[in-house]
Design a protein around this motif. Structure first.
Motif, short mmCIF file in Angstrom:
data_model
loop_
_atom_site.label_atom_id
_atom_site.label_comp_id
_atom_site.label_asym_id
_atom_site.label_seq_id
_atom_site.Cartn_x
_atom_site.Cartn_y
_atom_site.Cartn_z
N ALA A 140 59.14 -12.63 70.03
CA ALA A 140 60.24 -13.47 69.52
C ALA A 140 61.50 -12.61 69.43
N PHE A 141 62.49 -12.86 70.29
CA PHE A 141 63.69 -12.02 70.31
C PHE A 141 64.88 -12.65 69.59
N LEU A 142 64.71 -13.90 69.10
CA LEU A 142 65.75 -14.53 68.30
C LEU A 142 65.10 -15.18 67.09
N GLN A 143 65.62 -14.88 65.90
CA GLN A 143 65.09 -15.46 64.67
C GLN A 143 66.23 -15.90 63.77
N SER A 144 65.99 -16.99 63.04
CA SER A 144 66.98 -17.44 62.06
C SER A 144 66.91 -16.54 60.83
N SER A 145 67.89 -16.69 59.94
CA SER A 145 67.97 -15.83 58.76
C SER A 145 66.92 -16.21 57.72
N VAL A 146 66.77 -15.35 56.74
CA VAL A 146 65.80 -15.61 55.67
C VAL A 146 66.25 -16.77 54.78
N ARG A 147 67.50 -17.18 54.88
CA ARG A 147 68.01 -18.28 54.08
C ARG A 147 67.96 -19.60 54.83
N SER A 148 67.17 -19.66 55.90
CA SER A 148 67.07 -20.87 56.71
C SER A 148 65.73 -21.56 56.48
N TRP A 149 65.67 -22.81 56.90
CA TRP A 149 64.42 -23.57 56.88
C TRP A 149 64.51 -24.69 57.90
N ALA A 150 63.37 -25.28 58.24
CA ALA A 150 63.32 -26.42 59.16
C ALA A 150 63.36 -27.69 58.33
N GLU A 151 64.49 -28.37 58.37
CA GLU A 151 64.71 -29.57 57.57
C GLU A 151 64.10 -30.77 58.29
N THR A 152 63.19 -31.46 57.61
CA THR A 152 62.54 -32.64 58.19
C THR A 152 63.19 -33.93 57.73
N GLY A 153 64.08 -33.84 56.74
CA GLY A 153 64.74 -35.03 56.25
C GLY A 153 66.08 -35.25 56.93
N ALA A 154 66.89 -36.12 56.32
CA ALA A 154 68.21 -36.44 56.87
C ALA A 154 69.15 -35.25 56.70
N LEU A 155 70.08 -35.14 57.63
CA LEU A 155 71.03 -34.04 57.60
C LEU A 155 72.38 -34.46 57.05
N SER A 156 72.42 -35.55 56.36
CA SER A 156 73.65 -36.02 55.73
C SER A 156 73.52 -35.91 54.22
N GLY A 157 74.67 -35.93 53.54
CA GLY A 157 74.67 -35.78 52.09
C GLY A 157 74.29 -34.37 51.69
N GLU A 158 73.60 -34.24 50.55
CA GLU A 158 73.16 -32.92 50.09
C GLU A 158 71.85 -32.55 50.76
N VAL A 159 71.89 -31.46 51.51
CA VAL A 159 70.70 -31.00 52.23
C VAL A 159 70.16 -29.78 51.50
N LYS A 160 68.90 -29.86 51.11
CA LYS A 160 68.29 -28.74 50.42
C LYS A 160 66.83 -28.62 50.84
N TYR A 161 66.28 -27.46 50.59
CA TYR A 161 64.91 -27.18 50.98
C TYR A 161 63.94 -27.92 50.06
N ASP A 162 62.96 -28.60 50.68
CA ASP A 162 61.92 -29.32 49.94
C ASP A 162 60.60 -28.63 50.19
N ALA A 163 60.09 -27.97 49.16
CA ALA A 163 58.81 -27.28 49.30
C ALA A 163 57.71 -28.28 49.60
N GLY A 164 56.84 -27.94 50.52
CA GLY A 164 55.74 -28.81 50.89
C GLY A 164 56.07 -29.69 52.08
N LYS A 165 57.35 -29.92 52.34
CA LYS A 165 57.75 -30.75 53.47
C LYS A 165 58.45 -29.93 54.55
N ASP A 166 59.34 -29.06 54.11
CA ASP A 166 60.09 -28.25 55.06
C ASP A 166 59.43 -26.89 55.25
N HIS A 167 59.75 -26.26 56.37
CA HIS A 167 59.19 -24.94 56.69
C HIS A 167 60.26 -23.88 56.42
N ILE A 168 59.92 -22.93 55.55
CA ILE A 168 60.86 -21.89 55.16
C ILE A 168 61.03 -20.87 56.28
N GLY A 169 62.23 -20.29 56.37
CA GLY A 169 62.53 -19.30 57.39
C GLY A 169 62.13 -17.90 56.94
#
Length: 725
Positions: free
Chosen positions: A589-618
């Motif tokens: 893997a030669f490209l990685q996102s930062s430690v403050r990133s995650w894979a958001e499975t919800g909507a990308l509008s409004g307030e976007v925040k990490y949801d434990a159990g649903k999203d994948h942490i970076g």
């Protein structure tokens, strides 16, 4: 030791006479005024350009824009004023009838000439210090490229010393200071413009400006230093010889000094046999003998100088003193030249060859069998039409039966062209089409035209492949590109792609978050899984990016794709990857996102925040490289790159940070050109200057007004004192 003392006494006497003359102070004041004005103009230009320099890769710095032009202007000014300082050295002595007294002193002509020369150098040294102080004053609000600055100071010092030597010699030829000044100026001007016709060889070597320009750029070459030293020594020897001959022929009745009286065989032939207090009569025969001896001496001197000059060009040492070695070819260009076996020919169709020749000489140093040919388009119109030359300065590169044209004068453009002719065969990029993929030649925001244009400039041929129309992948395909299909592929098409990979084909898969559109079997074959959702990077908000679906990468591993990458790369709407490589694949893997990133499975509008159990942490993998030994024996290494985003290479986002460089590196690595990675940009360390109003006034008023007035005042005081005597 006595000789050194004598030289020191003469030098002190000469320096004292110079500084007791209003002329020296006036010259210092005028030179300071002119150069300070030019310096402030360049400084104002830099202040205007400074906001643009920060965003321009490889931008010139303070030393390039301000200091180098200052030193170049100083050379022109010194060409005019140095003859005024040297015109009186011996011609004034002859005019005031004090030359006879000088000849009768118990000193050799070598001691007298060196003493007067060192006195001149001391005055010019003061001028050099005044010139160097102006760039050094910029340290109040910025920095300099000290290597380039040191090379410029060295070049200016050698140039001053050369001007002084020429002027001193000319002053020995006449009793009129004005004629000496004009003669010195004529010789120096001729040596400065001797290569203006574009001639090479001897005329190019004789040029004062050519050797000086290299030092101004921060390139130290022992051949340039030897040139100035030979010039200085030659004219000093000629001055000594001239004065010795004049003393012998014009003043034959002079009684020999005590130190020359002994017949010890240490003197030249015409003086031998003379005892203490004896006089010498010059007969026509002896005059002929002296002239023949002088002519032979000049011939031998020029032969020795020519030999040393030739040796200095053949065996020389060169070093790039600039920060980041900005005048040196990158390692990528050097590696490419080493790989090119056989002769290389470059024909340059240009009216003025100076700038082009400087760049090409760097390539020639690393490839001795590179033949350069310069053609004036006005003199060879038939050849220009036959070769399809359209612009002044265009270059034709010929290698191994292939050729390429270059219109831009830069290392990147020239190396790109060398890549194209160095490739042993055609490199075909097949972009899968027919399913809503990004168009490799499309101009829409989501298409890839800008990236593909860059690849084509490096020797790749890009085309679209529709498997539903032509159900086979051509055998000459170098790389198959899947650029984000938006419609499902037919099972037969997927099977063709799988067979292509199974047989050792190279693949670039630019995927997007969401469904795989029938490519799940291919993902399983490669051992790649796509993390659900879109990567969200909280770091982007710190960089002023409000959209949450943008990911930034600023740290890279040691993989060949990213080893020279030193800029941020931007990835909009990217998916994370997990790799469970099998079937002989090795994953990296030669490209990685930062430690403050995650894979958001919800909507990308409004307030976007990490949801434990649903999203994948970076951190999450953005791109992986897969390698294995090719199934076909002897076919080399099979390479595959899978990226969770294709937008980063689209027309819209390609210009952000290092996206273009990354995209080119990926394709070069996949094609097996590990050493042909994009050339890293070499930056100047002095692109910023911050001066307060008080510091600006101090620099401007100090160098433009205070210092010239102080020098003029000193000259006026000396003039008034001498007038009262």
């Amino acid at each position: 030791m006595n000789a050194f003392i004598s030289i020191g006494i003469i030098a002190g006497r000469e320096l004292k006479s110079l500084f007791l003359s209003p002329l020296a102070w006036s010259v210092l004041a005028v030179v300071q005024l002119i150069l300070a004005w030019l310096f402030l103009i360049q400084l104002d230009q830099f202040a205007t350009l400074q906001p643009q320099l920060a965003a321009l890769p490889g931008a010139p710095g303070l030393t390039d824009i301000v200091v180098a032009p200052l030193f170049a202007s100083a050379a022109t000014v010194l060409l005019l004023v140095t003859p005024l300082l040297t015109m009186r050295v011996f011609s004034e002595e002859r005019r005031q009838h004090t030359l006879t007294l000088l000849f009768s002193m118990p000193l050799s002509m070598t001691e007298i000439v060196l003493g007067k020369y060192l006195g001149l150098l001391a005055l010019l040294g003061v001028m050099l210090v005044l010139i160097a102080l102006m760039p050094l004053a910029l340290l109040l609000g910025g920095t300099l490229d000290f290597g380039q600055f040191a090379a410029g100071v060295l070049g200016l010092a050698l140039l001053m010393a050369s001007f002084a030597a020429v002027g001193l010699y000319v002053s020995t030829l006449t009793h009129h200071p004005g004629i000496a000044a004009v003669g010195s100026f004529g010789i120096l001007l001729l040596l400065s413009i001797v290569d203006w016709s574009g001639a090479s060889g001897l005329f190019s070597y004789l040029s004062l400006a050519r050797h000086y320009e290299a030092l101004l750029k921060g390139v130290f070459n022992s051949s340039d230093v030897v040139y100035y030293l030979l010039l200085i020594v030659t004219f000093l020897i000629l001055a000594v010889r001239r004065l010795d001959g004049e003393r012998l022929q014009r003043y034959p009745s002079l009684t020999l000094p005590m130190k020359w009286g002994e017949n010890d065989g240490s003197l030249s032939t015409p003086w031998r046999g003379l005892g203490r207090g004896q006089r010498m009569d010059i007969t026509p025969k002896s005059r002929f003998y002296l002239r023949a001896q002088h002519a032979l001496f000049i011939v031998l001197l020029l032969a020795a100088v020519g030999l040393l000059a030739w040796l200095s060009t053949r065996y020389n040492y060169q070093a790039d003193w600039t920060a980041n070695a900005r005048n040196t070819l990158s390692e990528s260009s050097q590696a490419l030249l080493k790989e090119m076996s056989g002769p290389l020919k470059i024909t340059v169709y240009v009216r003025e060859r100076k700038a082009t020749g400087t760049l090409l000489e760097r390539y020639q140093r690393h490839k001795p069998d590179l033949a350069l040919r310069f053609v004036n388009p006005d003199e060879q119109p038939d050849e220009v039409r036959a070769q399809g030359i359209r612009a002044d300065g265009e270059m034709l590169i010929e290698y191994a039966g292939r050729n390429a044209h270059v219109t831009q004068l830069s290392e990147q453009a020239l190396t790109d062209a060398l890549m194209r002719v160095a490739r042993s065969g055609e490199r075909h990029l097949a972009f899968l089409g027919g399913h809503g993929e990004r168009n490799p030649h499309g101009e829409a925001n989501h298409d890839l035209k800008l990236w593909v244009n860059e690849l084509e400039s490096k020797g790749f041929n890009a085309g679209t492949l529709n498997l539903s129309v032509n159900p086979q992948i051509p055998a000459n395909t170098t790389l198959l590109v899947l650029a984000g299909p938006s419609a499902d592929l037919l099972p037969g098409e997927v099977k063709l792609i799988q067979d292509y990979v199974s047989k050792g084909g190279k693949l670039l898969w630019l995927a997007d978050p969401g469904p795989l559109h029938g490519l799940a079997p291919l993902a399983e074959q490669l051992g790649v899984e796509f993390v659900p959702g879109v990567i969200v990077d909280a770091t982007t908000q710190l960089m002023g990016i409000e959209r949450p679906e943008f990911a930034l990468v600023g740290e890279y591993g040691a993989h060949p794709v990213t080893r020279d990458l030193n800029q941020l790369t931007l990835f909009p709407r990217a998916a994370g990857l997990e790799v469970k490589a099998s079937d002989g694949w090795q994953a990296d893997a030669f490209l990685q996102s930062s430690v403050r990133s995650w894979a958001e499975t919800g909507a990308l509008s409004g307030e976007v925040k990490y949801d434990a159990g649903k999203d994948h942490i970076g951190p999450l993998n953005l791109a992986v490289a897969l390698t294995r030994e090719t199934p076909a024996a002897g076919a080399g290494q099979q390479r595959v790159v899978v990226a969770g985003d294709g937008d980063f290479l689209s027309n819209t986002y390609l210009g952000n940070g290092g996206n273009l460089e990354l995209g080119v590196n990926i394709v070069n690595w996949l094609a097996g050109d590990d050493n042909l990675i994009a050339i890293p940009v070499k930056t100047s360390p002095d692109t910023r200057l911050t001066l307060s109003r008080n510091k600006t006034l101090f620099i401007g008023m100090g160098f433009l007004l205070a210092l010239p007035l102080a020098l003029l005042g000193a000259g006026l005081v000396i003039w008034l004192r001498r007038r009262r005597r």
